[in-house]
Design a protein around this motif. Structure first.
Motif, mmCIF file in Angstrom:
data_model
loop_
_atom_site.group_PDB
_atom_site.id
_atom_site.type_symbol
_atom_site.label_atom_id
_atom_site.label_comp_id
_atom_site.label_asym_id
_atom_site.label_seq_id
_atom_site.Cartn_x
_atom_site.Cartn_y
_atom_site.Cartn_z
ATOM 1 N N GLN A 238 40.579 37.863 54.485
ATOM 2 C CA GLN A 238 40.105 38.469 53.310
ATOM 3 C C GLN A 238 39.977 37.275 52.258
ATOM 4 O O GLN A 238 39.172 36.989 51.497
ATOM 5 N N LYS B 217 36.442 42.517 54.122
ATOM 6 C CA LYS B 217 36.555 42.513 52.599
ATOM 7 C C LYS B 217 36.745 41.092 51.932
ATOM 8 O O LYS B 217 37.150 40.206 52.303
ATOM 9 N N SER C 161 37.622 39.422 47.535
ATOM 10 C CA SER C 161 38.058 39.819 46.181
ATOM 11 C C SER C 161 37.000 40.487 45.450
ATOM 12 O O SER C 161 35.905 39.833 45.291
ATOM 13 N N SER C 162 37.431 41.840 44.939
ATOM 14 C CA SER C 162 36.683 42.543 44.126
ATOM 15 C C SER C 162 35.876 41.659 42.948
ATOM 16 O O SER C 162 34.917 41.938 42.533
ATOM 17 N N ASN D 34 49.455 35.063 42.534
ATOM 18 C CA ASN D 34 49.451 35.781 43.790
ATOM 19 C C ASN D 34 49.868 34.820 44.789
ATOM 20 O O ASN D 34 50.506 35.026 45.748
ATOM 21 N N GLN D 35 49.615 33.527 44.653
ATOM 22 C CA GLN D 35 49.531 32.671 45.770
ATOM 23 C C GLN D 35 50.792 31.657 45.798
ATOM 24 O O GLN D 35 51.317 31.330 46.823
ATOM 25 N N GLU E 47 44.495 24.789 42.611
ATOM 26 C CA GLU E 47 44.373 26.051 41.797
ATOM 27 C C GLU E 47 45.010 25.938 40.357
ATOM 28 O O GLU E 47 44.592 26.350 39.459
ATOM 29 N N GLY F 87 45.038 44.125 43.603
ATOM 30 C CA GLY F 87 45.021 45.086 44.415
ATOM 31 C C GLY F 87 45.581 46.651 43.784
ATOM 32 O O GLY F 87 46.103 46.438 42.700
ATOM 33 N N HIS G 44 49.303 48.677 52.655
ATOM 34 C CA HIS G 44 49.710 47.831 53.412
ATOM 35 C C HIS G 44 51.177 47.331 52.951
ATOM 36 O O HIS G 44 51.864 46.588 53.863
ATOM 37 N N LYS H 223 53.864 39.458 52.628
ATOM 38 C CA LYS H 223 53.702 39.599 51.084
ATOM 39 C C LYS H 223 55.271 39.424 50.433
ATOM 40 O O LYS H 223 55.963 39.911 51.333
HETATM 41 N N1 ACO Z 1 39.723 43.053 46.329
HETATM 42 C C1 ACO Z 1 39.180 43.475 47.308
HETATM 43 N N2 ACO Z 1 39.889 44.442 48.355
HETATM 44 C C2 ACO Z 1 41.104 44.490 47.906
HETATM 45 C C3 ACO Z 1 41.809 43.985 46.502
HETATM 46 C C4 ACO Z 1 40.751 43.510 45.861
HETATM 47 N N3 ACO Z 1 41.332 43.050 44.610
HETATM 48 N N4 ACO Z 1 43.018 44.425 46.709
HETATM 49 C C5 ACO Z 1 43.330 44.964 47.838
HETATM 50 N N5 ACO Z 1 42.239 45.264 48.365
HETATM 51 C C6 ACO Z 1 42.125 45.907 49.641
HETATM 52 C C7 ACO Z 1 43.002 45.535 50.666
HETATM 53 O O1 ACO Z 1 42.297 44.534 51.381
HETATM 54 C C8 ACO Z 1 43.280 46.747 51.499
HETATM 55 O O2 ACO Z 1 41.787 47.011 52.469
HETATM 56 P P1 ACO Z 1 41.825 47.176 53.963
HETATM 57 O O3 ACO Z 1 42.928 48.070 54.164
HETATM 58 O O4 ACO Z 1 40.301 47.709 54.111
HETATM 59 O O5 ACO Z 1 42.064 45.690 54.453
HETATM 60 C C9 ACO Z 1 43.169 47.774 50.446
HETATM 61 O O6 ACO Z 1 42.270 47.393 49.499
HETATM 62 C C10 ACO Z 1 44.518 48.295 50.206
HETATM 63 O O7 ACO Z 1 45.053 47.451 49.654
HETATM 64 P P2 ACO Z 1 46.686 46.945 49.816
HETATM 65 O O8 ACO Z 1 47.339 47.852 50.703
HETATM 66 O O9 ACO Z 1 47.239 46.653 48.361
HETATM 67 O O10 ACO Z 1 46.295 45.783 50.513
HETATM 68 P P3 ACO Z 1 46.892 44.366 50.771
HETATM 69 O O11 ACO Z 1 48.756 44.703 51.185
HETATM 70 O O12 ACO Z 1 46.353 43.367 51.752
HETATM 71 O O13 ACO Z 1 47.073 43.594 49.427
HETATM 72 C C11 ACO Z 1 46.005 41.608 48.284
HETATM 73 C C12 ACO Z 1 46.133 42.943 48.659
HETATM 74 C C13 ACO Z 1 47.281 41.598 47.351
HETATM 75 C C14 ACO Z 1 44.906 41.049 47.744
HETATM 76 C C15 ACO Z 1 46.795 40.870 49.371
HETATM 77 O O14 ACO Z 1 45.837 40.951 50.526
HETATM 78 C C16 ACO Z 1 46.864 39.304 49.042
HETATM 79 O O15 ACO Z 1 47.955 38.947 48.848
HETATM 80 N N6 ACO Z 1 45.954 38.472 49.780
HETATM 81 C C17 ACO Z 1 45.844 37.032 49.625
HETATM 82 C C18 ACO Z 1 45.398 36.558 48.371
HETATM 83 C C19 ACO Z 1 43.770 36.717 48.166
HETATM 84 O O16 ACO Z 1 43.182 37.339 49.007
HETATM 85 N N7 ACO Z 1 43.432 36.327 47.090
HETATM 86 C C20 ACO Z 1 41.889 36.391 46.925
HETATM 87 C C21 ACO Z 1 41.397 36.172 45.397
HETATM 88 S S1 ACO Z 1 41.967 34.714 44.824
HETATM 89 C C22 ACO Z 1 40.899 33.509 45.091
HETATM 90 O O17 ACO Z 1 40.241 33.423 45.992
HETATM 91 C C23 ACO Z 1 40.371 32.665 44.109
#
Ligand code: ACO
Length: 311
Positions: free
Chosen positions: A39, A105, A107-108, A134-135, A157, A198, A206, A216
């Motif tokens: 993701q 998915k 990011s939203s 977050n990172q 970043e 999130g 999760h 995390k």
């Molecule tokens: N956008 C889309 N989906 C999201 C978002 C978001 N902002 N936040 C949570 N979700 C989704 C999760 O993927 C999960 O879906 P799934 O079960 O179908 O996979 C669901 O919502 C429930 O959320 P959580 O249980 O809180 O999920 P998780 O523990 O994965 O936490 C988080 C979400 C914080 C985004 C985590 O996955 C993370 O730290 N990811 C790494 C950082 C990242 O992906 N950054 C992307 C944006 S930054 C960039 O690219 C510039």
């Protein structure tokens, strides 16, 4: 009840020993990492689209060169992350297919449009600002390849965040019209940026397991709070107003009280109903389809080489 393998694994995690690709790991740990890193990678790739849209319209040659470099960095981040995920037994093509058919998915935030140049500033300031928040902790995540990818990504970043802040500063100090554009960009992107962390902790399915495994390091709400606390003084310095009437310093907790984003909107965007979901997916699908001849050509070339070697 944990099996002996699971108990030994958890001991390593608790002792902050990194897990490497060939180490034994629970299936759930592997799956969670593939989901999260996948993701994350997809977010970097799709995240090029809102900004790529403005490369040809950057206001000066310097701004154009900076934006071009930044968007290329995002592509690089996507590639390191796909590589990190591949060490867990999935291919980049499989992950790409999961993105393109809607199973995975991203990011939203990248389902919101960038309407003008001020939005490019706000994306760097707020979106990259939220991404780093977050990172940075993820540099200490328990899976070795992911944590090492994060180190380089975070360095890049932080440059992205500064370039965004610099754009917003120029506009905030510019003409009344430019100032208004900067405020309008902040108004539109504030809540979508808060959503990046999130759902609230009570709805995060999760978090508990991912934190026990140190995939995390912080909860969603902890990072959202830190982001607000960091960003409010930055907005004040610019003379811009955070669009939240409930924003107030809370001496007792040592942080700001603030309004939650509209979670109904968040879950709707995740379902595919945000302003740009269809457009983003159509663009990525077209890029994948248009590149088919390149992939086929490379395969044919590799096959020819292999046959020549055998002969
Ligand atoms: N956008 C889309 N989906 C999201 C978002 C978001 N902002 N936040 C949570 N979700 C989704 C999760 O993927 C999960 O879906 P799934 O079960 O179908 O996979 C669901 O919502 C429930 O959320 P959580 O249980 O809180 O999920 P998780 O523990 O994965 O936490 C988080 C979400 C914080 C985004 C985590 O996955 C993370 O730290 N990811 C790494 C950082 C990242 O992906 N950054 C992307 C944006 S930054 C960039 O690219 C510039």
């Amino acid at each position: 009840e944990m099996t002996p393998d699971e108990a030994a694994f958890q001991d390593k995690i608790d002792a902050d020993i990194k897990i490497e690709p060939r180490d034994w790991m629970p299936e759930g740990y592997r799956k969670t990492l593939i989901r999260q890193i996948g993701q994350h990678a997809h977010s970097e790739i799709v995240g090029q689209l809102p900004e790529g849209n403005w490369i040809t319209r950057a206001p000066t040659l310097e701004r154009k060169a900076i934006l071009l470099a930044k968007v290329q960095d995002e592509a690089g981040h996507g590639l390191y992350l796909y590589s990190a995920a591949e060490t867990l037994g999935i291919t980049r093509d499989e992950m790409t297919e999961q993105l393109l058919d809607g199973r995975a998915k991203y990011s939203s935030i990248f389902n919101y449009p960038t309407l003008n140049w001020a939005d490019i500033g706000a994306v760097g300031w707020l979106v990259d600002g939220a991404a780093i928040m977050n990172q940075v902790p993820l540099q200490r995540t328990s899976y070795g390849p992911y944590s090492r990818a994060m180190i380089r990504i975070c360095k890049e970043e932080s440059f992205h965040q500064r370039q965004g802040y610099d754009i917003v500063m120029k506009m905030a100090q510019g003409s009344p019209e430019q100032r208004k554009m900067a405020q309008d960009a902040l108004n539109r992107l504030w809540y979508p940026s808060l959503m990046m962390f999130g759902p609230s902790d009570k709805d995060s399915v999760h978090s508990a397991q991912s934190m026990a495994w140190k995939i995390k390091i912080n909860t969603n709400d902890e990072l959202r709070q830190k982001f607000v606390d960091q960003t409010v003084p930055q907005a004040e310095f610019l003379g811009l107003t955070i669009p939240d009437e409930n924003l107030k310093w809370n001496e007792e907790k040592g942080g700001y009280d603030f309004s939650e984003p509209d979670w109904g909107e968040f879950f709707d965007v995740l379902k595919g109903n945000g302003p740009c979901n269809q457009d983003r997916m159509a663009t990525r699908n077209k890029a994948w389809d248009d590149g088919a001849w390149v992939r086929e050509g490379l395969m044919a070339h590799a096959e020819k080489k292999r046959a020549a070697k055998l002969a």
